[in-house]
Design a protein around this motif. Sequence first.
Motif, mmCIF file in Angstrom:
data_model
loop_
_atom_site.group_PDB
_atom_site.id
_atom_site.type_symbol
_atom_site.label_atom_id
_atom_site.label_comp_id
_atom_site.label_asym_id
_atom_site.label_seq_id
_atom_site.Cartn_x
_atom_site.Cartn_y
_atom_site.Cartn_z
ATOM 1 N N MET A 189 62.934 23.209 -84.347
ATOM 2 C CA MET A 189 61.940 23.389 -85.417
ATOM 3 C C MET A 189 61.788 22.117 -86.241
ATOM 4 O O MET A 189 61.602 22.152 -87.462
ATOM 5 C CB MET A 189 62.299 24.579 -86.306
ATOM 6 N N SER A 190 61.860 20.988 -85.579
ATOM 7 C CA SER A 190 61.772 19.688 -86.236
ATOM 8 C C SER A 190 60.305 19.266 -86.315
ATOM 9 O O SER A 190 59.828 18.420 -85.557
ATOM 10 C CB SER A 190 62.590 18.655 -85.455
ATOM 11 N N GLY A 191 59.581 19.888 -87.232
ATOM 12 C CA GLY A 191 58.156 19.618 -87.380
ATOM 13 C C GLY A 191 57.315 20.683 -86.707
ATOM 14 O O GLY A 191 57.792 21.472 -85.891
ATOM 15 N N CYS A 197 44.883 18.932 -83.710
ATOM 16 C CA CYS A 197 44.935 17.469 -83.666
ATOM 17 C C CYS A 197 46.224 16.930 -83.054
ATOM 18 O O CYS A 197 46.378 15.715 -82.887
ATOM 19 C CB CYS A 197 44.767 16.883 -85.065
ATOM 20 N N SER A 198 47.178 17.824 -82.748
ATOM 21 C CA SER A 198 48.477 17.466 -82.151
ATOM 22 C C SER A 198 49.350 16.631 -83.083
ATOM 23 O O SER A 198 50.328 16.019 -82.654
ATOM 24 C CB SER A 198 48.278 16.721 -80.818
ATOM 25 N N ASP A 199 48.972 16.575 -84.366
ATOM 26 C CA ASP A 199 49.813 15.893 -85.342
ATOM 27 C C ASP A 199 51.058 16.728 -85.608
ATOM 28 O O ASP A 199 51.009 17.954 -85.555
ATOM 29 C CB ASP A 199 49.034 15.703 -86.652
ATOM 30 N N VAL A 224 63.208 19.040 -81.372
ATOM 31 C CA VAL A 224 62.277 19.968 -80.726
ATOM 32 C C VAL A 224 61.351 20.529 -81.799
ATOM 33 O O VAL A 224 61.789 21.280 -82.670
ATOM 34 C CB VAL A 224 63.025 21.120 -80.027
ATOM 35 N N PRO A 225 60.072 20.191 -81.761
ATOM 36 C CA PRO A 225 59.137 20.712 -82.772
ATOM 37 C C PRO A 225 58.699 22.140 -82.472
ATOM 38 O O PRO A 225 58.909 22.654 -81.374
ATOM 39 C CB PRO A 225 57.952 19.744 -82.649
ATOM 40 N N ILE A 226 58.101 22.775 -83.459
ATOM 41 C CA ILE A 226 57.450 24.066 -83.258
ATOM 42 C C ILE A 226 56.093 23.796 -82.629
ATOM 43 O O ILE A 226 55.264 23.084 -83.201
ATOM 44 C CB ILE A 226 57.269 24.812 -84.594
ATOM 45 N N ASP A 227 55.862 24.355 -81.446
ATOM 46 C CA ASP A 227 54.609 24.128 -80.734
ATOM 47 C C ASP A 227 53.921 25.472 -80.498
ATOM 48 O O ASP A 227 54.401 26.288 -79.707
ATOM 49 C CB ASP A 227 54.877 23.429 -79.399
ATOM 50 N N PRO A 228 52.799 25.739 -81.185
ATOM 51 C CA PRO A 228 52.109 27.019 -80.999
ATOM 52 C C PRO A 228 51.737 27.285 -79.537
ATOM 53 O O PRO A 228 51.650 28.447 -79.120
ATOM 54 C CB PRO A 228 50.849 26.874 -81.863
ATOM 55 N N LYS A 229 51.547 26.235 -78.747
ATOM 56 C CA LYS A 229 51.183 26.427 -77.341
ATOM 57 C C LYS A 229 52.350 27.039 -76.561
ATOM 58 O O LYS A 229 52.136 27.779 -75.597
ATOM 59 C CB LYS A 229 50.757 25.098 -76.722
ATOM 60 N N PHE A 230 53.583 26.731 -76.984
ATOM 61 C CA PHE A 230 54.747 27.346 -76.361
ATOM 62 C C PHE A 230 54.773 28.847 -76.654
ATOM 63 O O PHE A 230 54.998 29.665 -75.761
ATOM 64 C CB PHE A 230 56.031 26.673 -76.867
ATOM 65 N N ILE A 231 54.536 29.202 -77.921
ATOM 66 C CA ILE A 231 54.516 30.613 -78.312
ATOM 67 C C ILE A 231 53.396 31.345 -77.572
ATOM 68 O O ILE A 231 53.593 32.451 -77.048
ATOM 69 C CB ILE A 231 54.325 30.768 -79.832
ATOM 70 N N GLU A 232 52.229 30.728 -77.507
ATOM 71 C CA GLU A 232 51.090 31.339 -76.826
ATOM 72 C C GLU A 232 51.400 31.567 -75.346
ATOM 73 O O GLU A 232 51.094 32.618 -74.788
ATOM 74 C CB GLU A 232 49.864 30.433 -76.980
ATOM 75 N N LYS A 245 56.174 24.444 -67.259
ATOM 76 C CA LYS A 245 56.303 23.040 -66.840
ATOM 77 C C LYS A 245 55.130 22.186 -67.316
ATOM 78 O O LYS A 245 55.235 20.945 -67.371
ATOM 79 C CB LYS A 245 56.424 22.943 -65.321
ATOM 80 N N ASP A 246 54.008 22.823 -67.673
ATOM 81 C CA ASP A 246 52.823 22.078 -68.106
ATOM 82 C C ASP A 246 52.776 21.874 -69.616
ATOM 83 O O ASP A 246 51.873 21.190 -70.116
ATOM 84 C CB ASP A 246 51.554 22.814 -67.655
ATOM 85 N N LEU A 247 53.717 22.454 -70.346
ATOM 86 C CA LEU A 247 53.728 22.334 -71.804
ATOM 87 C C LEU A 247 54.385 21.025 -72.240
ATOM 88 O O LEU A 247 55.219 20.464 -71.533
ATOM 89 C CB LEU A 247 54.484 23.515 -72.423
ATOM 90 N N ALA A 248 54.020 20.579 -73.446
ATOM 91 C CA ALA A 248 54.607 19.355 -73.987
ATOM 92 C C ALA A 248 56.116 19.501 -74.180
ATOM 93 O O ALA A 248 56.870 18.538 -73.985
ATOM 94 C CB ALA A 248 53.930 19.000 -75.318
#
Length: 263
Positions: A189-191, A197-199, A224-232, A245-248
């Motif tokens: 959860m580091s950011g 905008c992927s900021d 490891v940041p919080i990435d909404p695309k991972f949750i989705e 494998k396609d996620l950031a």
Amino acid sequence: MAETTFKSLENVKNIVMVLSGKGGVGKSSVSVQVALTLVQKGFKVGLLDIDLCGPSIPRMLGIQDKQIHQSSNGWVPVYVGNEKNFAVMSVGFLLENQDDAVVWRGPKKSAMIKQFLEDVCWGELDYLVIDTPPGTSDEHISIVEYLSSFKPMAVLVTTPQNVAISDVKKELNFCRKVGVSISGIIENMSGYICPHCSDCTPIFSSGGGEKLAKEYNVKFLGKVPIDPKFIESMEKTDTFVETYKDLALASTFSQIVDSVLES
């Protein structure tokens, strides 16, 4: 500390425990991603969920409706995919209703953990990843005692805030006290990554995990940041294992796992 050997683990080459003294830091999501990354690197992997009161691994992988089967040699774990290279075991598979509460005292928890280690037909594994509950209590003492002869390694998970780091220090000291080798620390959860905008914004501050690693002279495995695309992606449970494998975050965990493998 008494050593215990389990025939079911005789062909398991490496054991990785994912630990944190703090709840809510994302140990389960880290465990899942470490396991998936190892699979994608060509290893045979088992994932054992011993967070007995909060078994979330089956739900994360979209296999909560699967059932384990009994063979002459013990429980057969649930396999993810068709290649039989990713096996999962959790108390979640044993509950009649996924919303049932597991209300057990310490001795029953310890007995369940022992049964997971003793009676599950893991077969040949390169890595067994163990997702643990928060704290340093019954489950942790039991798993360390049972696995002492297998020399497990620990990956510690924290979030950047001081309140989390304070609790993770307790887990770190626990590992050193019981002789568990520490592979390193992950700052989860580091950011927050903006889906537009992927900021990356440090909503929980940043750098606490890295400072903790330096203070205790252990390896810092990464942020490891919080990435909404991972949750989705995870909510689309029928495709998550294939699309991960396609996620950031897959690239982030590839580097983290490489650091663990070097330990």
